[in-house]
Structures are given as C-alpha cells and as structure tokens.
Enzyme design. Structure first.
Site, PDB file in Angstrom:
ATOM      1  N   GLN A 196      71.893  63.180  20.811  1.00 50.44           N
ATOM      2  CA  GLN A 196      72.076  64.618  21.062  1.00 50.44           C
ATOM      3  C   GLN A 196      71.886  65.394  19.758  1.00 50.44           C
ATOM      4  OE1 GLN A 196      75.989  64.856  22.752  1.00 50.44           O
ATOM      5  NE2 GLN A 196      75.344  64.042  24.726  1.00 50.44           N
TER       6      GLN A 196
ATOM      7  N   ASP B 258      76.821  54.741  27.328  1.00 51.64           N
ATOM      8  CA  ASP B 258      77.402  55.309  28.551  1.00 51.64           C
ATOM      9  C   ASP B 258      77.766  54.237  29.575  1.00 51.64           C
ATOM     10  OD1 ASP B 258      77.096  57.845  27.510  1.00 51.64           O
ATOM     11  OD2 ASP B 258      75.125  58.138  28.419  1.00 51.64           O
TER      12      ASP B 258
HETATM   13  C1  S3P Z   1      72.682  61.495  25.286  1.00 54.72           C
HETATM   14  C2  S3P Z   1      73.134  60.825  24.175  1.00 54.72           C
HETATM   15  C3  S3P Z   1      74.410  60.095  24.136  1.00 54.72           C
HETATM   16  C4  S3P Z   1      74.930  59.787  25.531  1.00 54.72           C
HETATM   17  C5  S3P Z   1      74.841  61.009  26.433  1.00 54.72           C
HETATM   18  C6  S3P Z   1      73.409  61.448  26.568  1.00 54.72           C
HETATM   19  C7  S3P Z   1      71.423  62.251  25.207  1.00 54.72           C
HETATM   20  O1  S3P Z   1      75.391  60.884  23.461  1.00 54.72           O
HETATM   21  O2  S3P Z   1      76.252  59.317  25.479  1.00 54.72           O
HETATM   22  O3  S3P Z   1      75.365  60.721  27.723  1.00 54.72           O
HETATM   23  O4  S3P Z   1      70.853  62.595  26.254  1.00 54.72           O
HETATM   24  O5  S3P Z   1      70.970  62.512  24.087  1.00 54.72           O
HETATM   25  P1  S3P Z   1      75.524  60.908  21.858  1.00 54.72           P
HETATM   26  O6  S3P Z   1      74.348  61.623  21.321  1.00 54.72           O
HETATM   27  O7  S3P Z   1      76.812  61.654  21.605  1.00 54.72           O
HETATM   28  O8  S3P Z   1      75.590  59.480  21.452  1.00 54.72           O
END
Ligand code: S3P
Length: 400
Positions: free
Chosen positions: A165, A311
C-alpha cells in the site's frame, strides 16, 4: 459452490475479482487518457468506496448495465476537487492509495473512514508523501487526512515497512512529480501497482527490490481482473480440511507475493493442482486450481514469506489447528495493524474455541489439535477473522 454440507465440499467456487487489483484499476483508469474497460471488478464495499472517490474527483463511470457489456467503463479526466470529504469506509488500501493519488493533485482533499480506519497507522504514507512535497494534516498521524497536493518532487525512498500500500501510494504520487521516484524494498511485496502502471503505459522499471518511475501520462487500457487469492484461500483450506472434498477454483491470481498460501499449504501436504488459465484474457500468473482433501503436517514459516500471505494468516492458522504437529509462523508483527489487531483476535479465538496457540513476540506457535472443540467468538468487525473461523467450524466438535 455446487454441493455443500458440513463435512464435504464439492464443485466449483468463483471468488470475486481481486480486491488489490480492483482498487488500482479504478485509480489508474480515472487519470488515464481515454476510456478503460474493466471486467471482473470486485463488488465489495472497499472497492465501491474507491469507485465513489474517483467519481467524486471527476472520473466518468458507466456501469455494466448502462452499456450492455460485462465491463465497467471509466473515462479518465484531469481530476478536480471533490465537493465534500471522501469516505473510504474500512479500506486501508483505499485510503493509502488515494492519499498517493491526491498528493499529486493541485487541490485539497479530505480522506476519512470508519472507526477502524481512524485507528490504523497513516504515518507510513504521510512521511514519504510529505517528503515529496504534499502538505498533509492528520489527527496525530491518524485519519482523517487533509491533503493539499501538487508541486511534488521525486524521491528515493527506502521502505521501513514491507507494505504494497505504501509502495503504491508513493508510485501514484510519483506519476505527478517533477522528476523520477525510486522505491527500494527490503522484501518483495505484491506488485499490482507496478504491473498495472506498466499496463497503462507508465515509464516504470522494476529491478529486484527497486522500482523506478518517471513522471508519466497514462493511456486507457482493457483490464480483466482475475479471482482474488485471498478469497479463494478460505475455500482452499475448507476443501483441504474436510473429508471427501474436491473443488475447482478458476482464474486465481498467483503472481508476485500472492502465492504464499498455496506454497505453504502444499508444503504442509495439501493436494492442490495448478493449471495455467487463459493467458490471452488474464496474462501471466493466473491459474485454475483443483483442491482435494488432505492430511496436513505442521511447518515453519519464515518472516521473509509473510508478505506473500499476509492476509491469509487467519485461515492458515485454522489449517494449522487441523494439522499434525506444530506450525511456527515468524515475523507477523504487521498483523497488529490490520482491520483488527489480528494477533490478538486470533489468540482470543483460539482460546475461546479450544485451539492451542502461543504468541511469542511476533511469532505464532500453533499446535495441531485436530480442529476445534467449539464455542463463541467475537470477530471484532474483521471479515478475515469471521471467514477463517467459519471455515474452522467444519473441523469443530461443536458449533462455532
Ligand atoms: C494490500 C497490501 C497489504 C494487504 C492488503 C492489501 C494492497 O497491506 O494486507 O489487504 O492491495 O496493497 P500492507 O501494504 O499494509 O501490507
């Protein structure tokens, strides 16, 4: 799902379109030149909020029922200031990616969400986006975020947390910067932003742990969104831990850092067959899966694997409770910052249901107990906890 009973699963499961890809497809289509066609968009609430957000900033959206096609059509625009605050509900991906997008815009946006979102750390995006030149006000680093964007410069950023993210937010802002942006990871996280930026024509290069992006204009694209492996995960585990089960799950995305659960389950003894799906429609790394019942054994999962199944840990913990022996999962600290503190939620659920889990720092130690004895848990508003123990109920002596 064709046939379903408490003790066996048979048939075909079609999970919704991948959520991570769906958010990014909407965001990139909203700023691309021309009209993008997206098939298979997740219809979950998180993605709906991102769709409303880009609509509020001026993207033109035609739903499938307005065009007689399965696709949603999005015409990109030079975005404009939304009339009111943008509410992203429960979605961490939504708020962090939109923070990146909004940082690149010459106007002010307020991003807010529900109670859970207001407790999740935003400094991880505020810091790099501020370094790029965005002005961001927050509630002591938590949402709501008031973003005054524009006039960004490129940065070179070494990621302090493994987060797709955060990487995505920086790259989206980087599209609007005056010069190149470089993101360096310590461990590979999911690559959807990079893959989709490439598809929409951005000048981007991914080389191992380093991604370099030059400011780019995007061109509309056609996107077929494969099935979400994090949704497929529940059914993979369900079929594995119940007798006489055999299910098919078509078109599942198993690209960079999304294949962890399949690999770990196979290591534990799961019977999972992968056949490549239609490359013309979905490109690389999409598979038709067949999963049959199997006996599982405990395994050790190192911290380097965690981003590839971050996840899926709740449902993996359920599989571990049904396996023979101990499963050790190291490096799960990031679970504290999800929709709930998932280390605590898992521990509470295991204690309430007769499972055996110990938490030592960032490590989970789960002893196989042939499933659960039953009981009542509070899923604390966390969908992955609720789903994981719904699956756990298939190997529970009494009702969960
Ligand atoms: C996601 C990244 C992950 C994941 C989330 C979706 C994404 O989070 O847990 O459900 O789409 O980039 P983090 O970036 O906090 O690891």
């Amino acid at each position: 799902m064709d046939t379903f009973s408490a003790n066996k699963f048979q048939g075909k499961v079609t999970p919704p379109g991948d959520k991570s890809i769906s958010h990014r497809a909407l965001i990139l289509a909203s700023i691309a030149n021309g009209t993008s066609e997206i098939v298979g968009l997740s219809n979950g609430e998180d993605v709906l909020h991102t769709k409303q957000a880009v609509f509020k900033m001026g993207a033109e959206i035609k739903e499938p029922n307005q065009t007689d096609s399965r696709a949603i059509h999005i015409t990109g625009r030079k975005l404009s200031a939304p009339k009111d605050d943008i509410y992203i509900g429960n979605s961490g991906t939504g708020i962090r990616l939109l923070a990146g997008l909004c940082s690149g815009q010459n106007f002010e946006t307020v991003l807010d969400g529900d109670k859970s979102i207001r407790k999740r750390p935003m400094d991880r995006v505020i810091d790099p986006l501020t370094e790029m030149g965005a002005r961001i006000e927050s509630n002591k680093t938590y949402a709501p975020l008031r973003i005054m964007g524009g006039n960004l410069k490129g940065i070179e950023y070494e990621m302090p947390v493994a987060s797709a993210q955060v990487k995505g937010a920086i790259l989206l802002a980087g599209l609007f910067a005056s010069d190149q942006t470089k993101v360096v990871e310590t461990v590979k996280t999911r690559a959807h932003t990079e893959e989709m930026l490439t598809q929409f024509g951005a000048d981007i290069q991914a080389d191992g742990l380093t991604t370099t992006l030059k400011p780019s204009n995007l061109n509309a694209s056609k996107v077929s969104i494969p099935a979400d492996p994090s949704q497929a995960a529940f059914f993979m585990v369900a079929a594995t831990i119940t007798q006489e089960s055999e299910i098919q799950i078509p078109n599942v995305y198993l690209g960079q850092s999304r294949d962890g659960l399949v690999n770990v389950l196979q290591k534990m003894g799961a019977d999972i067959t992968k056949n490549e799906a239609d490359k013309k429609e979905f490109g690389e790394n999409v598979f038709n899966l067949t999963i049959k019942s199997a006996n599982l054994s405990g395994v050790e999962i190192g911290k380097e694997v965690i981003p590839s199944l971050i996840d899926e840990i709740p449902v993996l913990a359920v599989a571990a409770a049904c396996a023979e022996g101990e499963t050790k999962i190291s490096g799960v600290g990031e679970l504290r910052f999800k929709e709930s503190n998932r280390i605590q939620s898992l521990k509470n659920a295991f204690d309430a249901l007769g499972g055996d889990m110990k938490v030592e720092g960032d490590t989970l130690l789960i002893q196989g107990t042939n499933g659960f004895s039953g009981g009542k848990i509070n899923s604390v508003g966390d969908h992955r906890i609720a789903m994981a123990f719904a699956i756990g109920s298939f190997r529970s002596a009494k009702r969960i």
